[in-house]
Design an enzyme around this catalytic site. Structure first.
Site, PDB file in Angstrom:
ATOM      1  CB  SER A  54      -0.924   0.005   1.228  1.00 44.96           C
ATOM      2  OG  SER A  54      -0.149   0.029   2.422  1.00 44.96           O
ATOM      3  CG  HIS A  64       1.919 -13.716  41.720  1.00 47.20           C
ATOM      4  ND1 HIS A  64       1.087 -12.633  41.529  1.00 47.20           N
ATOM      5  CD2 HIS A  64       2.625 -13.476  42.869  1.00 47.20           C
ATOM      6  CE1 HIS A  64       1.267 -11.778  42.530  1.00 47.20           C
ATOM      7  NE2 HIS A  64       2.195 -12.276  43.361  1.00 47.20           N
TER       8      HIS A  64
END
Length: 435
Positions: A121, A423
Protein backbone atom coordinates in the site's frame (compact mmCIF):
# COMPACT_ATOMS: atom_id res chain seq x y z
CA UNK A 1 9.85 -16.90 -22.91
CA UNK A 2 10.94 -18.29 -19.54
CA UNK A 3 8.60 -20.40 -17.40
CA UNK A 4 8.61 -20.87 -13.61
CA UNK A 5 6.32 -22.46 -11.00
CA UNK A 6 5.37 -19.22 -9.25
CA UNK A 7 5.80 -15.50 -9.91
CA UNK A 8 5.49 -13.04 -7.02
CA UNK A 9 5.27 -9.27 -7.51
CA UNK A 10 6.49 -7.49 -4.39
CA UNK A 11 8.94 -8.54 -1.66
CA UNK A 12 7.22 -7.16 1.43
CA UNK A 13 6.01 -9.33 4.35
CA UNK A 14 3.48 -11.13 2.16
CA UNK A 15 5.71 -11.52 -0.87
CA UNK A 16 8.88 -12.76 0.79
CA UNK A 17 6.89 -15.06 3.11
CA UNK A 18 5.11 -16.55 0.09
CA UNK A 19 8.44 -17.04 -1.67
CA UNK A 20 10.03 -18.68 1.38
CA UNK A 21 7.10 -21.02 1.99
CA UNK A 22 6.66 -21.93 -1.68
CA UNK A 23 10.38 -22.68 -2.04
CA UNK A 24 10.18 -25.04 0.95
CA UNK A 25 7.37 -26.87 -0.85
CA UNK A 26 9.69 -27.40 -3.81
CA UNK A 27 8.37 -24.69 -6.12
CA UNK A 28 10.69 -22.61 -8.31
CA UNK A 29 9.92 -18.99 -7.50
CA UNK A 30 10.73 -15.70 -9.22
CA UNK A 31 10.01 -12.61 -7.11
CA UNK A 32 10.09 -9.05 -8.45
CA UNK A 33 10.90 -6.03 -6.27
CA UNK A 34 11.81 -2.60 -7.63
CA UNK A 35 12.66 -1.08 -4.24
CA UNK A 36 14.21 -2.41 -1.02
CA UNK A 37 13.10 -5.87 0.05
CA UNK A 38 11.00 -5.96 3.20
CA UNK A 39 8.25 -3.65 1.97
CA UNK A 40 6.63 -0.78 3.83
CA UNK A 41 6.65 -2.53 7.21
CA UNK A 42 10.38 -3.10 7.41
CA UNK A 43 11.65 -0.01 5.59
CA UNK A 44 9.26 2.84 6.40
CA UNK A 45 6.51 1.37 8.57
CA UNK A 46 6.14 -0.82 11.64
CA UNK A 47 9.84 -1.56 12.23
CA UNK A 48 11.17 2.03 11.98
CA UNK A 49 8.28 3.37 14.06
CA UNK A 50 8.97 0.78 16.77
CA UNK A 51 12.58 1.94 17.00
CA UNK A 52 11.08 5.38 17.71
CA UNK A 53 8.65 3.94 20.26
CA UNK A 54 11.46 2.27 22.19
CA UNK A 55 13.94 5.17 22.08
CA UNK A 56 14.38 7.84 24.72
CA UNK A 57 15.20 10.68 22.35
CA UNK A 58 14.81 11.73 18.72
CA UNK A 59 18.52 11.38 17.98
CA UNK A 60 18.68 7.94 19.58
CA UNK A 61 15.65 6.86 17.54
CA UNK A 62 17.30 7.89 14.28
CA UNK A 63 20.49 6.07 15.19
CA UNK A 64 18.64 2.89 16.15
CA UNK A 65 16.53 3.00 12.99
CA UNK A 66 19.69 3.33 10.87
CA UNK A 67 21.07 0.21 12.55
CA UNK A 68 17.98 -1.99 12.85
CA UNK A 69 16.42 -1.58 9.39
CA UNK A 70 19.50 -2.66 7.36
CA UNK A 71 20.03 -5.61 9.70
CA UNK A 72 16.49 -6.88 9.17
CA UNK A 73 16.66 -6.13 5.46
CA UNK A 74 19.76 -8.30 5.24
CA UNK A 75 17.75 -11.05 6.93
CA UNK A 76 15.11 -10.88 4.19
CA UNK A 77 17.87 -10.92 1.56
CA UNK A 78 19.07 -14.12 3.22
CA UNK A 79 15.61 -15.68 2.97
CA UNK A 80 15.44 -14.81 -0.73
CA UNK A 81 18.86 -16.37 -1.40
CA UNK A 82 17.24 -19.83 -1.30
CA UNK A 83 18.29 -21.81 -4.43
CA UNK A 84 14.62 -22.17 -5.39
CA UNK A 85 14.09 -18.38 -5.34
CA UNK A 86 15.25 -15.87 -7.94
CA UNK A 87 15.05 -12.23 -6.86
CA UNK A 88 14.62 -9.80 -9.75
CA UNK A 89 15.31 -6.26 -8.55
CA UNK A 90 12.91 -4.63 -10.97
CA UNK A 91 9.28 -3.54 -11.12
CA UNK A 92 6.91 -5.84 -12.94
CA UNK A 93 3.64 -5.57 -14.84
CA UNK A 94 1.23 -7.98 -16.47
CA UNK A 95 1.30 -8.90 -20.16
CA UNK A 96 -1.67 -11.24 -19.66
CA UNK A 97 -3.09 -13.35 -16.84
CA UNK A 98 -0.10 -15.71 -16.81
CA UNK A 99 2.73 -13.52 -18.11
CA UNK A 100 4.76 -10.81 -16.41
CA UNK A 101 7.44 -8.49 -17.76
CA UNK A 102 9.88 -6.02 -16.24
CA UNK A 103 8.96 -2.35 -16.37
CA UNK A 104 12.54 -1.18 -16.15
CA UNK A 105 14.59 -3.46 -18.41
CA UNK A 106 14.50 -5.63 -21.52
CA UNK A 107 14.33 -8.79 -19.43
CA UNK A 108 12.52 -11.56 -21.30
CA UNK A 109 8.84 -11.92 -20.26
CA UNK A 110 8.22 -14.60 -17.65
CA UNK A 111 5.25 -16.96 -17.60
CA UNK A 112 3.70 -19.09 -14.87
CA UNK A 113 0.40 -20.80 -14.12
CA UNK A 114 0.42 -19.10 -10.70
CA UNK A 115 1.10 -15.43 -9.92
CA UNK A 116 0.86 -13.66 -6.55
CA UNK A 117 0.46 -9.88 -6.35
CA UNK A 118 1.94 -8.53 -3.10
CA UNK A 119 2.61 -4.88 -3.86
CA UNK A 120 1.38 -3.48 -0.53
CA UNK A 121 0.00 0.00 0.00
CA UNK A 122 0.89 3.67 -0.13
CA UNK A 123 -0.15 6.87 1.60
CA UNK A 124 -3.74 7.95 1.00
CA UNK A 125 -3.66 11.72 0.61
CA UNK A 126 -6.82 13.69 1.28
CA UNK A 127 -7.73 16.22 -1.46
CA UNK A 128 -7.01 19.17 0.82
CA UNK A 129 -6.06 22.56 -0.58
CA UNK A 130 -2.41 23.03 0.36
CA UNK A 131 -1.46 19.37 0.84
CA UNK A 132 1.61 20.10 -1.30
CA UNK A 133 2.86 22.62 1.26
CA UNK A 134 6.57 21.89 1.89
CA UNK A 135 5.80 21.41 5.60
CA UNK A 136 3.39 18.55 4.89
CA UNK A 137 4.77 15.00 5.12
CA UNK A 138 3.48 11.46 5.15
CA UNK A 139 4.83 8.90 7.63
CA UNK A 140 7.81 8.10 5.39
CA UNK A 141 8.76 11.75 5.19
CA UNK A 142 8.40 12.18 8.95
CA UNK A 143 10.76 9.27 9.58
CA UNK A 144 13.33 10.95 7.33
CA UNK A 145 13.33 14.23 9.28
CA UNK A 146 16.79 15.10 10.56
CA UNK A 147 15.67 17.57 13.22
CA UNK A 148 12.92 17.32 15.83
CA UNK A 149 10.01 19.66 15.02
CA UNK A 150 9.06 22.04 17.81
CA UNK A 151 5.40 21.96 16.73
CA UNK A 152 3.87 18.92 15.05
CA UNK A 153 0.30 18.86 13.72
CA UNK A 154 -1.11 15.44 12.83
CA UNK A 155 -4.12 15.11 10.53
CA UNK A 156 -5.81 11.83 11.43
CA UNK A 157 -6.12 9.88 14.69
CA UNK A 158 -5.83 6.36 13.32
CA UNK A 159 -2.98 3.99 14.14
CA UNK A 160 -0.30 5.97 12.31
CA UNK A 161 -1.39 9.31 13.74
CA UNK A 162 -1.73 8.08 17.31
CA UNK A 163 1.63 6.28 17.35
CA UNK A 164 3.50 9.30 16.02
CA UNK A 165 1.60 11.63 18.37
CA UNK A 166 2.70 9.54 21.35
CA UNK A 167 6.32 9.26 20.20
CA UNK A 168 6.93 12.89 19.25
CA UNK A 169 5.20 14.13 22.39
CA UNK A 170 7.66 12.06 24.41
CA UNK A 171 10.55 13.47 22.39
CA UNK A 172 9.44 16.98 23.33
CA UNK A 173 7.43 18.25 20.36
CA UNK A 174 4.20 20.20 20.90
CA UNK A 175 1.69 17.82 19.30
CA UNK A 176 -1.78 18.67 18.01
CA UNK A 177 -4.07 16.06 16.44
CA UNK A 178 -7.03 16.90 14.18
CA UNK A 179 -9.56 14.11 13.57
CA UNK A 180 -12.80 14.13 11.58
CA UNK A 181 -14.45 11.30 13.54
CA UNK A 182 -15.92 11.48 17.04
CA UNK A 183 -13.24 9.22 18.52
CA UNK A 184 -9.72 8.05 17.69
CA UNK A 185 -8.81 4.52 16.54
CA UNK A 186 -12.21 3.46 15.12
CA UNK A 187 -11.21 -0.23 14.99
CA UNK A 188 -10.67 -0.20 18.76
CA UNK A 189 -13.43 -0.50 21.35
CA UNK A 190 -14.74 3.05 21.84
CA UNK A 191 -14.43 2.89 25.64
CA UNK A 192 -10.79 1.78 25.36
CA UNK A 193 -10.06 4.36 22.66
CA UNK A 194 -11.53 7.20 24.71
CA UNK A 195 -9.56 6.24 27.83
CA UNK A 196 -6.35 6.02 25.81
CA UNK A 197 -6.96 9.43 24.24
CA UNK A 198 -7.67 10.98 27.66
CA UNK A 199 -4.43 9.52 28.98
CA UNK A 200 -2.53 10.99 26.02
CA UNK A 201 -4.17 14.35 26.69
CA UNK A 202 -2.79 14.20 30.23
CA UNK A 203 0.65 13.83 28.66
CA UNK A 204 0.14 17.12 26.81
CA UNK A 205 -1.20 16.11 23.40
CA UNK A 206 -4.00 18.36 22.12
CA UNK A 207 -6.87 16.61 20.32
CA UNK A 208 -9.41 18.34 18.09
CA UNK A 209 -12.10 15.72 17.47
CA UNK A 210 -14.97 15.98 14.95
CA UNK A 211 -13.00 18.56 13.02
CA UNK A 212 -12.49 18.66 9.27
CA UNK A 213 -9.33 20.13 7.75
CA UNK A 214 -10.18 22.64 5.02
CA UNK A 215 -6.87 24.16 4.01
CA UNK A 216 -3.14 24.18 4.69
CA UNK A 217 -1.14 27.34 3.99
CA UNK A 218 2.42 28.25 5.04
CA UNK A 219 2.45 25.72 7.84
CA UNK A 220 -0.96 26.73 9.20
CA UNK A 221 -3.76 24.17 9.26
CA UNK A 222 -7.29 25.57 8.99
CA UNK A 223 -10.12 23.33 10.16
CA UNK A 224 -13.82 23.48 10.92
CA UNK A 225 -14.77 22.40 14.44
CA UNK A 226 -17.90 20.48 15.41
CA UNK A 227 -19.75 23.78 15.93
CA UNK A 228 -19.03 24.83 12.36
CA UNK A 229 -16.49 27.45 13.40
CA UNK A 230 -13.13 27.87 11.67
CA UNK A 231 -10.00 27.40 13.75
CA UNK A 232 -6.33 27.04 12.88
CA UNK A 233 -3.09 25.71 14.31
CA UNK A 234 0.45 26.61 13.27
CA UNK A 235 3.07 23.90 12.94
CA UNK A 236 6.65 23.40 11.82
CA UNK A 237 5.73 19.98 10.45
CA UNK A 238 2.34 18.59 9.40
CA UNK A 239 1.83 14.83 9.22
CA UNK A 240 -0.85 13.54 6.85
CA UNK A 241 -1.93 10.37 8.67
CA UNK A 242 -5.18 9.72 6.84
CA UNK A 243 -4.69 6.07 6.04
CA UNK A 244 -3.23 3.98 3.24
CA UNK A 245 -4.50 2.67 -0.07
CA UNK A 246 -3.62 -0.39 -2.18
CA UNK A 247 -0.62 0.11 -4.48
CA UNK A 248 -1.58 -1.03 -7.98
CA UNK A 249 -0.20 1.65 -10.31
CA UNK A 250 1.92 0.27 -13.14
CA UNK A 251 0.77 -3.33 -12.77
CA UNK A 252 -1.32 -3.18 -15.98
CA UNK A 253 -4.03 -5.23 -14.28
CA UNK A 254 -6.40 -4.78 -17.21
CA UNK A 255 -4.18 -7.03 -19.32
CA UNK A 256 -4.71 -9.77 -16.77
CA UNK A 257 -8.48 -9.28 -16.72
CA UNK A 258 -8.45 -7.75 -13.23
CA UNK A 259 -10.87 -4.96 -12.29
CA UNK A 260 -10.33 -3.04 -9.07
CA UNK A 261 -13.03 -2.72 -6.40
CA UNK A 262 -14.49 0.77 -5.77
CA UNK A 263 -12.02 1.31 -2.92
CA UNK A 264 -9.08 0.60 -5.22
CA UNK A 265 -8.36 -2.86 -3.82
CA UNK A 266 -7.96 -6.07 -5.79
CA UNK A 267 -11.03 -8.25 -5.09
CA UNK A 268 -10.20 -11.76 -3.85
CA UNK A 269 -11.97 -14.85 -2.54
CA UNK A 270 -11.29 -16.72 0.72
CA UNK A 271 -8.14 -18.27 -0.77
CA UNK A 272 -6.93 -14.83 -1.89
CA UNK A 273 -7.42 -15.80 -5.51
CA UNK A 274 -8.34 -12.75 -7.58
CA UNK A 275 -11.98 -12.57 -8.62
CA UNK A 276 -12.03 -12.01 -12.38
CA UNK A 277 -14.81 -11.29 -14.86
CA UNK A 278 -13.07 -13.28 -17.58
CA UNK A 279 -15.26 -16.39 -17.36
CA UNK A 280 -13.47 -18.02 -20.27
CA UNK A 281 -10.25 -17.97 -18.25
CA UNK A 282 -11.74 -18.75 -14.84
CA UNK A 283 -10.61 -22.38 -14.75
CA UNK A 284 -7.02 -21.53 -15.63
CA UNK A 285 -6.90 -18.14 -13.90
CA UNK A 286 -4.49 -18.50 -10.97
CA UNK A 287 -3.67 -14.96 -9.93
CA UNK A 288 -3.67 -14.18 -6.20
CA UNK A 289 -3.46 -10.90 -4.26
CA UNK A 290 -2.20 -10.88 -0.68
CA UNK A 291 -1.54 -8.22 1.92
CA UNK A 292 -2.51 -4.55 1.78
CA UNK A 293 -3.20 -4.63 -1.96
CA UNK A 294 -6.43 -6.60 -1.40
CA UNK A 295 -7.57 -4.16 1.29
CA UNK A 296 -8.93 -6.84 3.61
CA UNK A 297 -6.66 -6.69 6.67
CA UNK A 298 -3.88 -4.14 6.28
CA UNK A 299 -1.45 -5.70 8.74
CA UNK A 300 1.98 -7.24 8.11
CA UNK A 301 1.11 -10.42 10.00
CA UNK A 302 -2.12 -10.73 8.02
CA UNK A 303 -0.12 -10.53 4.79
CA UNK A 304 2.18 -13.32 5.98
CA UNK A 305 -0.71 -15.65 6.79
CA UNK A 306 -2.50 -14.78 3.55
CA UNK A 307 0.72 -15.80 1.78
CA UNK A 308 0.54 -19.23 3.41
CA UNK A 309 -3.12 -19.64 2.40
CA UNK A 310 -2.47 -18.60 -1.22
CA UNK A 311 0.50 -20.96 -1.65
CA UNK A 312 -1.46 -23.77 0.00
CA UNK A 313 -4.26 -23.25 -2.50
CA UNK A 314 -1.76 -23.34 -5.35
CA UNK A 315 -0.29 -26.68 -4.21
CA UNK A 316 -3.62 -28.16 -3.15
CA UNK A 317 -2.95 -28.24 0.58
CA UNK A 318 -5.58 -27.42 3.22
CA UNK A 319 -4.92 -25.35 6.33
CA UNK A 320 -6.86 -24.25 9.43
CA UNK A 321 -5.97 -20.55 9.45
CA UNK A 322 -8.88 -18.51 10.84
CA UNK A 323 -8.68 -15.03 9.34
CA UNK A 324 -11.63 -13.90 11.46
CA UNK A 325 -9.32 -14.02 14.48
CA UNK A 326 -6.82 -11.29 13.64
CA UNK A 327 -5.10 -9.56 16.57
CA UNK A 328 -3.74 -6.04 16.15
CA UNK A 329 -1.77 -3.59 18.26
CA UNK A 330 -1.24 0.17 18.48
CA UNK A 331 2.11 1.10 20.00
CA UNK A 332 1.18 4.31 21.73
CA UNK A 333 2.13 5.02 25.36
CA UNK A 334 0.52 3.06 26.88
CA UNK A 335 -0.01 0.61 24.03
CA UNK A 336 -3.38 -0.79 22.97
CA UNK A 337 -4.42 -4.02 21.30
CA UNK A 338 -7.49 -5.88 20.13
CA UNK A 339 -8.84 -9.10 18.69
CA UNK A 340 -12.42 -9.69 17.64
CA UNK A 341 -15.34 -7.26 17.49
CA UNK A 342 -15.79 -4.13 19.60
CA UNK A 343 -18.63 -3.86 22.10
CA UNK A 344 -20.45 -1.47 19.75
CA UNK A 345 -20.22 -3.99 16.92
CA UNK A 346 -21.61 -6.76 19.12
CA UNK A 347 -24.56 -4.53 19.98
CA UNK A 348 -25.15 -3.56 16.35
CA UNK A 349 -25.10 -7.22 15.27
CA UNK A 350 -27.50 -8.23 18.04
CA UNK A 351 -25.06 -10.75 19.50
CA UNK A 352 -25.68 -11.71 23.12
CA UNK A 353 -22.55 -11.16 25.18
CA UNK A 354 -21.17 -10.44 28.61
CA UNK A 355 -18.33 -7.97 29.17
CA UNK A 356 -15.74 -8.81 31.81
CA UNK A 357 -13.28 -6.12 32.87
CA UNK A 358 -9.92 -6.07 34.55
CA UNK A 359 -7.70 -3.11 35.47
CA UNK A 360 -3.93 -2.67 35.44
CA UNK A 361 -4.06 -0.79 38.76
CA UNK A 362 -5.14 -4.01 40.50
CA UNK A 363 -2.18 -6.01 39.18
CA UNK A 364 0.94 -6.50 41.30
CA UNK A 365 3.40 -6.48 38.38
CA UNK A 366 1.85 -3.31 36.94
CA UNK A 367 2.16 -1.59 40.32
CA UNK A 368 5.78 -2.70 40.64
CA UNK A 369 6.51 -1.39 37.13
CA UNK A 370 4.76 1.90 37.76
CA UNK A 371 2.44 1.13 34.84
CA UNK A 372 -0.99 1.28 36.48
CA UNK A 373 -2.93 2.89 33.63
CA UNK A 374 -4.93 0.35 31.69
CA UNK A 375 -8.18 -1.53 31.15
CA UNK A 376 -9.00 -4.90 29.60
CA UNK A 377 -12.46 -5.78 28.26
CA UNK A 378 -13.18 -9.43 27.51
CA UNK A 379 -16.35 -10.30 25.60
CA UNK A 380 -17.88 -13.77 26.01
CA UNK A 381 -21.05 -15.41 24.69
CA UNK A 382 -23.74 -17.28 26.63
CA UNK A 383 -21.72 -20.52 26.38
CA UNK A 384 -18.63 -18.89 27.85
CA UNK A 385 -16.73 -18.82 24.55
CA UNK A 386 -14.49 -15.80 24.05
CA UNK A 387 -15.74 -13.44 21.35
CA UNK A 388 -12.98 -10.84 21.59
CA UNK A 389 -10.76 -8.70 23.74
CA UNK A 390 -9.80 -5.01 23.63
CA UNK A 391 -7.29 -3.45 25.99
CA UNK A 392 -4.89 -0.62 26.63
CA UNK A 393 -2.02 -0.67 29.08
CA UNK A 394 1.60 -1.79 29.32
CA UNK A 395 2.22 -4.92 27.20
CA UNK A 396 -1.45 -5.18 26.28
CA UNK A 397 -0.43 -6.61 22.89
CA UNK A 398 1.11 -9.63 24.62
CA UNK A 399 -2.05 -10.21 26.64
CA UNK A 400 -4.32 -9.89 23.59
CA UNK A 401 -2.08 -12.32 21.73
CA UNK A 402 -2.81 -14.89 24.46
CA UNK A 403 -6.52 -14.25 23.99
CA UNK A 404 -6.12 -14.73 20.24
CA UNK A 405 -4.60 -18.18 20.82
CA UNK A 406 -7.43 -19.09 23.21
CA UNK A 407 -9.99 -18.01 20.62
CA UNK A 408 -8.32 -20.13 17.94
CA UNK A 409 -8.68 -23.12 20.25
CA UNK A 410 -12.30 -22.29 21.16
CA UNK A 411 -11.45 -21.94 24.84
CA UNK A 412 -14.19 -21.10 27.35
CA UNK A 413 -13.69 -18.71 30.24
CA UNK A 414 -14.17 -21.56 32.69
CA UNK A 415 -11.24 -23.33 31.03
CA UNK A 416 -9.22 -20.10 31.15
CA UNK A 417 -9.97 -19.77 34.86
CA UNK A 418 -8.40 -23.22 35.40
CA UNK A 419 -5.16 -22.26 33.63
CA UNK A 420 -2.20 -21.40 35.86
CA UNK A 421 -0.63 -18.00 35.22
CA UNK A 422 2.79 -16.99 36.58
CA UNK A 423 2.78 -14.55 39.49
CA UNK A 424 3.62 -11.73 39.35
CA UNK A 425 2.96 -11.09 35.65
CA UNK A 426 0.77 -8.76 33.62
CA UNK A 427 -0.92 -11.84 32.12
CA UNK A 428 -2.75 -12.19 35.44
CA UNK A 429 -4.83 -9.19 34.31
CA UNK A 430 -6.52 -11.52 31.85
CA UNK A 431 -7.06 -14.28 34.39
CA UNK A 432 -8.46 -11.80 36.91
CA UNK A 433 -11.13 -10.87 34.38
CA UNK A 434 -12.64 -14.36 34.62
CA UNK A 435 -11.84 -15.37 38.22
Amino acid sequence: MTTTDLIIIGAGPGGYRAAEYAAKQGLKVVIFEGENVGGTCLNVGCIPTKTYVHSASFNEARERMAAVVPQLRAGVEGILSNPNITLVREQASFVDSHTVKSLTSDLSPLTSESIIIATGSETKWLPIDGKDDPKVFDSTGLLNLETLPKRLCIVGAGVIGMEFASVFNRFGSEVTVIEFLKECLPALDSDIAKRLRKQMEKEGIVFNMQCGVKQIADGEVFFENKKGQTESVEADVILMATGRKPRTEGLNLEAAGITLAPDGAIPVDDNYKVITKLKAQSSKFKVYAIGDVNGKQMLAHAAEMQAIRAVNHIIGKRDAIDFNIMPAAIFTEPEAASVGPTEDQLKEQGIAYECKKSFWRANGKALAMGETEGLLKLFVDSDGLILGCHAYGAHSADIVQEVSVLMCKHTTISELADMVHIHPTLSEILKNAVD
